[in-house]
Every structure is written in structure tokens, then in C-alpha cells.
Design an enzyme around this catalytic site. Structure first.
Site, PDB file in Angstrom:
ATOM      1  N   GLY A 220      56.640  43.554  28.569  1.00  0.00           N
ATOM      2  CA  GLY A 220      56.264  43.308  27.156  1.00  0.00           C
ATOM      3  C   GLY A 220      56.366  44.604  26.519  1.00  0.00           C
ATOM      4  O   GLY A 220      55.707  45.473  26.703  1.00  0.00           O
TER       5      GLY A 220
ATOM      6  N   ARG B 232      60.714  58.854  21.723  1.00  0.00           N
ATOM      7  CA  ARG B 232      61.045  60.123  20.864  1.00  0.00           C
ATOM      8  C   ARG B 232      60.635  61.423  21.574  1.00  0.00           C
ATOM      9  O   ARG B 232      61.213  62.224  21.919  1.00  0.00           O
ATOM     10  CB  ARG B 232      60.536  59.834  19.669  1.00  0.00           C
ATOM     11  CG  ARG B 232      60.335  61.206  18.836  1.00  0.00           C
ATOM     12  CD  ARG B 232      59.778  60.913  17.423  1.00  0.00           C
ATOM     13  NE  ARG B 232      59.563  62.311  16.439  1.00  0.00           N
ATOM     14  CZ  ARG B 232      58.826  62.996  16.549  1.00  0.00           C
ATOM     15  NH1 ARG B 232      57.457  62.875  17.484  1.00  0.00           N
ATOM     16  NH2 ARG B 232      58.729  63.989  15.626  1.00  0.00           N
TER      17      ARG B 232
ATOM     18  N   THR C 205      62.085  62.292  24.868  1.00  0.00           N
ATOM     19  CA  THR C 205      63.423  62.901  24.634  1.00  0.00           C
ATOM     20  C   THR C 205      63.349  64.328  24.133  1.00  0.00           C
ATOM     21  O   THR C 205      64.123  65.097  24.760  1.00  0.00           O
ATOM     22  CB  THR C 205      64.120  62.042  23.502  1.00  0.00           C
ATOM     23  OG1 THR C 205      64.183  60.594  24.027  1.00  0.00           O
ATOM     24  CG2 THR C 205      65.536  62.390  23.037  1.00  0.00           C
TER      25      THR C 205
ATOM     26  N   ARG D  14      62.734  41.779  31.245  1.00  0.00           N
ATOM     27  CA  ARG D  14      62.215  41.574  32.580  1.00  0.00           C
ATOM     28  C   ARG D  14      63.465  41.348  33.406  1.00  0.00           C
ATOM     29  O   ARG D  14      64.385  40.456  33.112  1.00  0.00           O
ATOM     30  CB  ARG D  14      61.070  40.499  32.687  1.00  0.00           C
ATOM     31  CG  ARG D  14      60.101  40.581  31.694  1.00  0.00           C
ATOM     32  CD  ARG D  14      59.109  39.677  32.078  1.00  0.00           C
ATOM     33  NE  ARG D  14      58.029  39.642  30.678  1.00  0.00           N
ATOM     34  CZ  ARG D  14      56.994  40.224  30.490  1.00  0.00           C
ATOM     35  NH1 ARG D  14      56.729  41.066  31.607  1.00  0.00           N
ATOM     36  NH2 ARG D  14      56.258  40.350  29.564  1.00  0.00           N
TER      37      ARG D  14
ATOM     38  N   ASP E 219      51.801  47.006  34.283  1.00  0.00           N
ATOM     39  CA  ASP E 219      52.159  47.130  35.596  1.00  0.00           C
ATOM     40  C   ASP E 219      53.235  46.554  36.429  1.00  0.00           C
ATOM     41  O   ASP E 219      53.740  47.232  37.487  1.00  0.00           O
ATOM     42  CB  ASP E 219      50.701  46.473  36.297  1.00  0.00           C
ATOM     43  CG  ASP E 219      50.530  44.873  35.522  1.00  0.00           C
ATOM     44  OD1 ASP E 219      51.561  44.569  34.960  1.00  0.00           O
ATOM     45  OD2 ASP E 219      49.660  44.504  35.796  1.00  0.00           O
TER      46      ASP E 219
ATOM     47  N   THR F 161      51.269  49.022  26.974  1.00  0.00           N
ATOM     48  CA  THR F 161      50.974  47.704  26.816  1.00  0.00           C
ATOM     49  C   THR F 161      49.656  47.492  26.124  1.00  0.00           C
ATOM     50  O   THR F 161      48.829  48.275  25.879  1.00  0.00           O
ATOM     51  CB  THR F 161      50.672  47.067  28.252  1.00  0.00           C
ATOM     52  OG1 THR F 161      49.667  46.099  28.330  1.00  0.00           O
ATOM     53  CG2 THR F 161      49.668  47.942  28.984  1.00  0.00           C
TER      54      THR F 161
ATOM     55  N   ASP G 299      47.243  45.434  26.549  1.00  0.00           N
ATOM     56  CA  ASP G 299      46.288  44.955  26.975  1.00  0.00           C
ATOM     57  C   ASP G 299      45.229  46.031  27.539  1.00  0.00           C
ATOM     58  O   ASP G 299      44.059  45.636  28.048  1.00  0.00           O
ATOM     59  CB  ASP G 299      46.765  44.188  28.402  1.00  0.00           C
ATOM     60  CG  ASP G 299      47.498  42.797  27.834  1.00  0.00           C
ATOM     61  OD1 ASP G 299      47.084  42.384  26.888  1.00  0.00           O
ATOM     62  OD2 ASP G 299      48.305  42.305  28.552  1.00  0.00           O
TER      63      ASP G 299
ATOM     64  N   ASP H 242      44.739  47.600  30.417  1.00  0.00           N
ATOM     65  CA  ASP H 242      44.430  47.064  31.479  1.00  0.00           C
ATOM     66  C   ASP H 242      44.776  48.050  32.807  1.00  0.00           C
ATOM     67  O   ASP H 242      44.619  47.586  33.888  1.00  0.00           O
ATOM     68  CB  ASP H 242      44.657  45.465  31.750  1.00  0.00           C
ATOM     69  CG  ASP H 242      46.312  45.184  31.829  1.00  0.00           C
ATOM     70  OD1 ASP H 242      46.964  46.086  31.232  1.00  0.00           O
ATOM     71  OD2 ASP H 242      46.531  44.383  32.413  1.00  0.00           O
TER      72      ASP H 242
ATOM     73  N   ARG I 164      45.616  38.062  28.852  1.00  0.00           N
ATOM     74  CA  ARG I 164      45.481  36.997  30.106  1.00  0.00           C
ATOM     75  C   ARG I 164      44.580  37.241  31.136  1.00  0.00           C
ATOM     76  O   ARG I 164      43.855  36.378  31.549  1.00  0.00           O
ATOM     77  CB  ARG I 164      47.241  37.005  30.784  1.00  0.00           C
ATOM     78  CG  ARG I 164      47.578  35.497  30.597  1.00  0.00           C
ATOM     79  CD  ARG I 164      48.649  35.184  30.935  1.00  0.00           C
ATOM     80  NE  ARG I 164      49.774  35.598  29.690  1.00  0.00           N
ATOM     81  CZ  ARG I 164      51.085  35.637  29.628  1.00  0.00           C
ATOM     82  NH1 ARG I 164      51.694  35.842  30.778  1.00  0.00           N
ATOM     83  NH2 ARG I 164      51.796  36.031  28.543  1.00  0.00           N
TER      84      ARG I 164
ATOM     85  N   LYS J  63      23.401  31.567   8.889  1.00  0.00           N
ATOM     86  CA  LYS J  63      24.695  32.636   8.611  1.00  0.00           C
ATOM     87  C   LYS J  63      25.953  32.012   7.961  1.00  0.00           C
ATOM     88  O   LYS J  63      26.102  30.765   8.063  1.00  0.00           O
ATOM     89  CB  LYS J  63      25.237  33.229   9.864  1.00  0.00           C
ATOM     90  CG  LYS J  63      24.189  34.140  10.570  1.00  0.00           C
ATOM     91  CD  LYS J  63      24.815  35.288  11.435  1.00  0.00           C
ATOM     92  CE  LYS J  63      25.522  36.420  10.659  1.00  0.00           C
ATOM     93  NZ  LYS J  63      26.044  37.209  11.577  1.00  0.00           N
TER      94      LYS J  63
ATOM     95  N   GLU K 165      42.565  35.115  25.343  1.00  0.00           N
ATOM     96  CA  GLU K 165      43.595  34.257  26.081  1.00  0.00           C
ATOM     97  C   GLU K 165      43.336  33.486  27.426  1.00  0.00           C
ATOM     98  O   GLU K 165      43.419  32.514  27.489  1.00  0.00           O
ATOM     99  CB  GLU K 165      44.874  34.995  26.001  1.00  0.00           C
ATOM    100  CG  GLU K 165      46.125  34.020  26.088  1.00  0.00           C
ATOM    101  CD  GLU K 165      47.235  34.991  26.284  1.00  0.00           C
ATOM    102  OE1 GLU K 165      47.044  36.509  26.267  1.00  0.00           O
ATOM    103  OE2 GLU K 165      48.373  34.742  26.314  1.00  0.00           O
TER     104      GLU K 165
ATOM    105  N   GLN L  18      50.325  40.506  17.393  1.00  0.00           N
ATOM    106  CA  GLN L  18      49.646  41.727  18.058  1.00  0.00           C
ATOM    107  C   GLN L  18      50.664  42.507  18.839  1.00  0.00           C
ATOM    108  O   GLN L  18      50.114  43.604  19.124  1.00  0.00           O
ATOM    109  CB  GLN L  18      48.588  40.819  18.927  1.00  0.00           C
ATOM    110  CG  GLN L  18      47.564  40.071  18.269  1.00  0.00           C
ATOM    111  CD  GLN L  18      46.741  39.132  19.168  1.00  0.00           C
ATOM    112  OE1 GLN L  18      45.708  39.737  19.782  1.00  0.00           O
ATOM    113  NE2 GLN L  18      47.074  38.047  19.245  1.00  0.00           N
TER     114      GLN L  18
END
Lengths: 325, 325, 325, 325
Positions: free
Chosen positions: B14, B24, B27, B75, B106, B129, B131, B133, B175, B217, B226, B258
Site C-alpha cells: 500500500g 529522493r 537516491t 503487490r 510488513d 505505511t 498504519d 503498526d 485493519r 452536547k 476499520e 487517507q
């Protein structure tokens, strides 16, 4: 055992984005712990003039995202006198306020330190300044927002610099500290970044620029901190224009846009953490500390050291400006 | 002594904002150190198909600010077979590429770990990523941008929620990990935040919401990851609608916005640091590590641990969602 | 000669960015002309419940830039009954309010038309809706902001679509009108745009997409209006997935982010013009008109025609989606 | 019957956001009509130096959203000489280019007018400038983006002005035209707006400001056009500082950020419309016209009048600045 029942909260000195998020956090954390909260308007001056406002849960609704400060800010000359501080302490006490959370920079903490020393009034400092120059915390509230505001402006400037293959000298805020300039320079891919912390002779600046221009890059961006020894973007321009008359060069002083705007996620989370930590510090009996985040954990530092020690620039980041240019 | 002369760089899995800044940095740092650099398009699949592109200093000009990845991502099912990896290793070697910098999450690091084990090919991982994570780094490239994108969207939703005094269930990505949901929830001032890492029974959710709504409120925001056990915003809505038929409730799934957008200052600086660190790691003889930033310093971790260990949510942040709501 | 001394202002129906700018303009223009102003909270429901607030010059300070509406909005079932309207008219009169400025869309104007017919109460309508579907004005307040919000989101989606060479089906708001979808589609460079106003058979959609994909563009964006006969993005996805199983396709429903956010310059200027124009129309003795801007000039239309006539899509713009894709 | 087979497209003069969208539109519209397209880099100078690039459908992919101009821009001294123009015409013809679409402002159109007169070379002008000062079109490409950029900056300044209750003098671009200043002033709620088109004596400025300050508004914003007879923000500051030494006053010159940035929806749609219209104009046999949008319809004007006639400021908008302040 701590028996505080009511605290005051104020913002003082130069404002920074995320101050409202900090006010909200202090207020809600205090209410959560069963304390009452009074807002003091216009910083220490408001304590002197007894300009108070009661803070309830809904007083701080729907403002975590706003720049500026709903409590206003000011610099107070009167508070720098013993008489002023005495008046402030009396007003706070007569209002039932037993401790203070002061959001601001080194001037704010200096004032708080003296107030505590002279009147035994507990003061917890929350670091809010776009300059990120306070030791005792990895980042100050407002720094990340100012960084992204400067970056967003320079991204736009890069568009037009690139279309015309021009050189731009862009000045960012930072009278004594180059954090903002350094990270802005890395993030925008500046060809050269000039900071107060490093001495770069004008001869060296010229050589570097001439090298870059010879390598036919499409545009050249120089980021200069306000307080760099070159004198800032305007003076740098004066010193370059003769030798670089072959290059279409423009100056841009970003100025006060860097102080406003909706705070970034990072600044809101930091402000939320520090507000809760400040209330906890008071309840734990601390009387003169600054709350900060160091290595991702809450850390307390003597209030005095926030303004008396200088935080240093990371060498690793300085190297990046040379390797990646 | 290390004698690498040419390295390859790829992005895989992803995509996340800041991957271009990392390309950049890899490189330019490699060129600065006297190495040659080849870009591999479409991740590991490009190694199998020999989809190579030479990377020069100007190839990576004026793209530090762009979302997506100029090397594309994909992928690759074929790379999960020994035959695929053999082909990839052969292609890389016949091109003169002696080591690889792989930017991704990962899955990317798992692929890199096996490639190194089977073919002795040095692989350095850069964590990219949204996430956040991956253990071995405090933050991953793209996380800060995704956080601000989610926040900016929710700020807009708050406007309309507030005008109509509605309840909104907003789903953010994540996820398996709730970092994004947690910090978004704190930063937007959500009344309730639901994460995969914490078990909250639907009965408790309902009680909490009913309490909030009773306190009048003006609007109510629930941020749901998610991958939360509630099943996400849509399923949560189904489970709430009967009991909350008196409240005008809306669902918003933020989705793929996102993953894109110009990277924030923080993500660009992080990517710049990690790109240089990856090249340094290769030159220092490392063959299977991930570069990360821990406590604001560069840290190397075995490539394997980036994906095999789970990073945990900070309790301090979890507490904030309750104190400040 | 008109002798109005006090007017009321309200926002009603779906909120849209710029409503606050319109409230500010009505208030300041009325004060400038020597009138008093009362804000009515929660639309017509607030008239029924006598939920009034006095509007002074500083009441509307520093809010021209805020999304949402400080007067809140609501849909009122009671106002659709003769009894409800009677109560509203009585409350307004007992408060000294002699005329109404109602900011909203067709439902708002329908209500205002009937109120005027039944009770002789002058009502001036200001068109505020993100759908831009009201005749009598070239643009409605909030439309430009919603357009830019949708566009900004799709720019981000394009980043990730491009990195993975994916197809995205993006749904924008518009139940009956395709203005938002059409201009968003042009501005984001969509490969295909589907509107309620045009009939495109699913067979044709498939052929067009297959053609585009064969031409090896790097990513494919389809913009679908919520009210398109395809049934929106989700249903379109269901109908495409079998024939396009070779393409990695994702769905994104932008949703309520399109209703919030700081209004654009254009929406603020439009709101400022229409607020002044509404007060002028009242003072000129009009009793049931909508103010609009047509060909860059203020224009008054019978309030009735704002909601009873349909505005049409420009053929020139429709053609652009085909020529430029 | 028109038999053009190949056209050239260039951008010239000061760049403006949306120029890329116009290049894309010209290119795709021409290809759609069966023409070939050559890009000319660096404006007219590129014609003199034969700096050409072939434009295909995918050359203009994924750039509708980018600021700047992929064809670069420049001002050419040589093109102002008959010899320069002769060389340009010869180069264009030898490349098979039979007509030109020139995107830019009055200088660009002046050049195009003379080229057409001297060499019979058809030139169609597309108005691209942030100043919006060209007659023959209601808006120029880039104006709406510049307006929103200025506004976004001033919104941030308002945050800090408000926190400190300061006065800010903000200078926006516009050497001869006050459109940008006027609409920015209305949209940000400026207390005073100063334009080249209106004469306001410094005495009057002072009186107005003193009145505002006496009314205790929380902050004061003055928007000044670069070309206002006050001499711009810096000089205005010099003239005010003595009389307003009681007010904390700051100056901000927004500068070149106003030229860059991703174009707004409005600018992209306008650029898309005008690009198609320019190709249509060429095919219809026009040889020296500017395409514009007037009252929401495409309109052709003699190329000459785009730069020789002055567009006037709308009185209605001028009045707003007084009524709403």
C-alpha cells in the site's frame, strides 16, 4: 495530600496554534478531577486586572481546532514589577484560585517562576511557542503547525520559482532558534538553509549558491531564519544581488501567517497530553514545573530550566541539508 | 570494507504519503556517497520483470512534496514463490544491483527478509505505511499525513454535525492497528473512539453515547477504526439505530483519501532521515535491517522484527479519550 | 415608504459553508440601514419555539470564515402545518420582527412562500445549498466550497490510484442535480462523469471504461453523482465488478465532508453580496423574492420560482468531459 | 475551410495557477480534433530558440492539479525586436506549426498581436494572470486561486491578530489592479481595503482606523493592494505609526505565495473551457482573438483589446467594504 479546589488557566506571550486545545485539556482534565477552573484573560495582565471567566465543560466545546487563544494573550509590563505581581496574586487568591497553569514560552515561565517564588503560588508551565526553543520538551505546542504552514507556503513558492527558474530567499520565523528553519529547509528540499546556530560566512553562501546554479537545477530555494547572522532574507538579498545579478532573485518574508491557522493533529494531541499532565502535576503537589514530552513520555522539568537552558539543534538534521540538497 | 557500487530502490505494498521523499533521500544520499542508483518500478514485481530506471540527482527534483510514488507500487504474487524470487535476484544482479532499499510495510519486509535469506541479497527496509503498526520505529512514513487528512475531514464533518446537532460515526483506516483512530479521536475531540486494541461491548458503547447525549452536547462524533470489533462504522450504525432512533445519526467512511495528499513536514523529514540512514546501513555492512527513528534517534532493527512484533498503543493516550471527551 | 424597524434572520434545511458569512452580511447591512436584527435559532422551528437571539455588530465578528451556522439549522415538521406557521408568525410579530430573511434551499423557500401567503409576512430568500440547483442565481452559497472540498479529496485519491494504477469510483453529493459532479469531474480530470441529468446505459459505461483502460492510462477515475441513475458508486461497482475483474477497483463515497469546512473566497463574497441585497430588497418593499447573482449582477426572482423551476446543466460543460478525458 | 494540422502552445509572462490545466485542455482538445500539438518552452523565447516538445495525450496526464507551468515561462527581450519575432516565426513554421495558443497576460497578448500582424501567424490568447485585469473575460485563470491563497493566509493572521488585539496591514499583489485586494478584503472581513482604483487620502485612512479602534473591535485588518497610492503596506505603516503608536501594529506582505499552489476548481474549469474554446477559435478561422468567459458564456474579443482596455471594479463590491466592515 493536595487540597486544591480551584485552578486558573492563562495564555501569555506570543500566541501559537494549539493553545486553545491546551486550554480545553486543562479545563476538562481539572473538571474530571473535581476541580473548578477559572480562565484568566490577557495573560498575567488579566490577573492584575481581575479579568476572569468561569470555565465549564461546554465553554471549551468545538474549539480544539481553532488557532489563536480564546483567553487572549498579552505581554504585561506591570507584571514585571513586584507591585504588579502582588496585585495579581491577591486577585487570584480573592477569587479562590489556588494554583495556575500558564501556557506560553520563556517569558511566561520566567513570570511564573517569580510569582511562585515571591508568593508561594503554584505555577505549572505548558510550553506553547512556534519556536520550539524550550528545553525540557522535544516539541512545543504550535511548532508542528508553524512548520507545516511555512512548508505549505514554500511549496507554492516552489511552483512559481520552478516555472521561471528563479532563486527565492525565504525568511521563516526564529529570532534565536533555527528549529523551524532547519526542518522547513529539509522538508521543502531547500538548496541552502541558514540558521542562527551555525556560522556561515557570506563568501561560503555565495560559493554554495554558485555551485548549485552551475549544476543547472531548475530553481533555487534558500531558507533563512529571521535571526540568522546574515540578517534575514532582505539583508541577504542586498549582499547577494551584485554577485548574482545574472539570476532572477526574489525575497519572501513569511511573517505572521506562521503563528495562526488550525493546529495540526500533532499539536492538538501534544496540547491534550500536556493539559492533562499539568493538572496531574498540580494534584501531585508540584509547585514550579514545566510539563513536556520527552522520548514520547510525559516529563516534568523545573520551570526555571525551560527558559534558562538552550535546546540544541540535532547534528543529524544539519547533515541532511548538505547530503540531500 | 564494503564495496557496493550500485543499489536498487523500490516501493511496495500500500502506498503512503512521503514515499517519494524517501525515494529522493535514498537516491541523493547514495549519489552523495558515490554509489549508482537504479529505481525498480512496481515493487518486487518490477524486479521479476526487469522494469528498471536509472536514478540521477534531477530525477528526484521537485517531488519531495508529492503524494503517491513515482516508482509505482504493486503487490506481487509471483514474488511469493521461490521461482519468482530467484528471477528477481538474477535480474537485479545482471543489472549490477548489489543491494536493495525497500520502502513499504510488513509484507514488503517479509519479502525482503526471504530474498536476503535465499539469495544473500542485502535488503534494508524503510517503514512506509499509514498504519504506523511497525515495531522498531516510533512512526512510519505516511502516518502523520494520514492523521492530518482524517482530522481535516472530521473538522468539516464537525461543522455540519454541529449545525444540525447530529451524531456522526466516522470510520478511519486501520485493519489491525488503532493508532490512526486513537490520535484522530483525540485530535478531533471525539466523544468516543473505538479501536481494535480495546474490547468495548456494544452495551457499553450505547451507555456511553446515551450519557453524552443526555448532557446536551451540541454534536457527537464517534471515531471507529476499520478493524474495530464493532465491525466498522456501517455495522455499528446498524447496531445503534434502533436504540438511538431519536438521534439523527450519519455514517462517513473516510476511505482512500487517507492514503494520498502532499506529505506533511513531519513525514518529509522522517523520510529524509530514513533514506540517508538506509544508505548508511548498507555501507556499514548491514544486510537485513529496518531503519527507524526511536526516541528521536536513528535505530536499526532486524528486518524480521518489523513485521513479526506488534507495536502497542500507549495507555496514556487511551486515557485521554476518556478524560477529555 | 417602507417602515420596517426589525428583521429576523434564520438558516434552514441542509447547512452549507458560507451561511455564517450570509448571517453576518444580513446583520451588518441591516444595522447599517438603522434596522434591528433578531437571530432565529434552528430555522422555522425556532420561530415556533420563540428561540430568539439579538444580533449586534460584534455578534457576527470573526465568523465569516467558519463553516456550519451559528444560528443552527433544522427541518421542522410542525412548520409544514398551518398551526405551526400561525404560531411562528405570532411569535415573530410579538417579538417585533416585521420581516424575515431565510437562508437555505428549496424547502426553506417553500416554507417562506407559504408563510408570506398565509400571514402577509415579508420573506426574502438567500440561496444557500451545496447543490447549486436553484434557478434565479448562477451559484448558490456553499457550492464553490463543496466543489473544492470534493476536488481536494479526489486529488488525494488520484495519488494512490496512480501509484497502484487502479480504478476508483467516487461518489459526490447531488440527489437531483449533477452540477457538483460535473464540475468536479472536469476539474479532477475524471475519465468518466455520471449525472442524474444525462442517461448513460450501463453498457455504454462499460464500453467507455474498457476503451480507457485499453489506452493504458495510469489510473482511472469515475465521478458519480449520488442521484445518478446508476444508483451511486456502490451499486455501479456491483454492476461493473464481473466484467472488470481484471482491474483493481475501489469505491469512495465522499459524504458529509462536502457540507463543512471554511467557505472559499467566492462563497464568502457571494454571501456578502446576497446578504446586503436581501436587506435592500426588504427596504424596497419586496415581500416574497429570492436574491441571486445572475451574470454577475444582483437579481430578484419570485421566491416561488427558486424552488419550482429546475436549473439546467450547460451543454458546453458536458462536452468538456468527453473532449478532455 | 481551415486546414491547420499542427498548433503550438506556450505560457508566457508571470505564471498563474491553472496554466497547466490550460495546457492540458489545449492539447487534448487539439488532439481530439485531429491536430498535432507542439509545446514551446519558456514562452516566446522558446520559439526564438526552437525549444520545442511534442505534446501527446499522456504528456498532460496527472498535471491538471499542479501549480506553475510544465512549459515554463519567461519574459523575452529579444521577442520585442522585429528580428526576434522573425526568427520565432521562422522556427515555428519550419517545425510545421501553423498557429499559436498563447497563455498569459497583457504582455503575452501584445507580443501575440504583433507577431500576427507582422507574420500573419494566427495567435489565440488565453487569459492567465492572477491580477484579473484583462477586459474581455469576467475572470482570468489563476485569479480565484490567488484569492483563496491570500484569504487563507489572512485567516491565519486574523487568529493571531485576534489573540493579541492587534492591527495588521496586509499587502496583496496587484500593481495596477485592485480586484484581488477588493475581493480578499470582502472575504476576510477587512476593516479597511485600499485599492489603486480609488483615491483615499491618508487623513481619511487615519480617521477610519481611529473610528474602528474606538468601537473596540477585537482586531483590525487592513488589506492594501501592492499598487495602491499609499505605497503599499510598508509605506502605509510608516505613515501611520506616529499617530497610532498606541496600537500594536504589524505588517505582512504576502508576496509570491499568491502565484503558486494547486489551482482551485474554478480555475481548473475555467482553464479547461478556455483551452477547448481556443482550439475551436483557431479551427473557425480566427487569427487574433482572446477567448474569455463573459456572463458564463465563451466570448471572443480582438486580442488587442485584452490589453488595451482597462476592466473596471464593480461599484457594488466597493460598497460592501463600507457596509460590512
Amino acid at each position: 495530600m493536595n487540597t486544591i479546589k480551584k485552578i486558573g488557566v492563562l495564555t501569555s506571550g506570543g500566541d501559537s496554534p494549539g493553545m486553545n486545545a491546551a486550554i480545553r485539556s486543562v479545563t476538562r482534565a481539572a473538571l474530571y478531577k473535581g476541580l473548578e477552573v477559572t480562565g484568566i484573560r490577557y495573560g498575567y495582565q488579566g490577573a492584575i486586572e481581575a479579568d476572569f471567566v468561569e470555565m465549564k465543560k461546554l465553554t471549551v466545546s468545538n474549539m480544539i481546532q481553532r488557532g489563536g487563544t480564546i483567553l487572549k494573550s498579552a505581554r504585561s509590563a506591570e507584571f514585571r514589577t513586584p507591585e504588579g505581581r502582588k496585585k495579581a496574586a491577591e486577585n487570584l487568591r480573592s477569587q479562590g484560585i489556588e494554583a495556575l497553569v500558564a501556557i506560553g514560552g520563556d517569558g511566561t515561565f520566567q513570570g511564573g517562576t517569580i510569582l511562585q517564588q515571591e508568593h508561594g503560588f503554584p505555577v505549572i508551565g505548558i510550553p506553547g511557542t512556534i519556536d520550539n526553543d524550550l528545553s525540557g520538551t522535544d516539541e512545543t505546542i504550535g511548532y508542528d503547525t508553524a512548520l507545516n504552514t511555512a512548508l505549505d507556503a514554500i511549496d507554492k513558492i516552489r511552483d512559481t520559482a520552478d516555472a521561471h527558474e528563479r532563486m527565492f530567499l525565504v525568511e521563516v520565523m526564529g529570532r534565536d532558534a533555527g528549529f523551524l528553519a532547519l526542518e522547513t529547509g529539509i522538508a521543502c528540499g531547500a538548496e541552502l538553509t541558514l540558521l542562527p546556530e551555525t556560522l556561515v560566512h557570506i563568501k561560503e553562501v555565495k560559493e554554495t549558491l554558485r555551485n548549485i546554479l552551475t549544476n543547472k537545477k531548475r530553481s533555487t530555494l534558500v531558507v533563512v531564519a529571521e535571526g540568522d547572522e546574515s540578517g534575514g532574507a532582505m539583508e541577504l538579498y542586498s549582499n547577494l544581488k551584485e554577485d548574482f545579478s545574472d539570476i532572477d532573485t526574489r525575497v519572501c518574508v513569511l511573517g505572521h501567517i506562521q503563528r495562526g491557522g488550525n493546529p495540526t493533529a500533532r499539536d492538538r494531541v501534544l496540547a491534550s497530553r500536556l493539559g492533562v499532565a499539568a493538572v496531574n502535576a498540580l494534584l501531585d503537589g508540584h509547585v514550579s514545573v514545566m510539563v513536556g514530552v520527552v522520548n514520547n513520555n510525559i516529563k516534568l522539568t523545573p520551570l526555571k530550566s525551560g527558559w534558562s537552558k538552550k535546546k540544541s539543534i540535532q547534528t543529524e538534521l544539519l547533515d541532511l541539508t548538505k547530503i540531500l540538497k
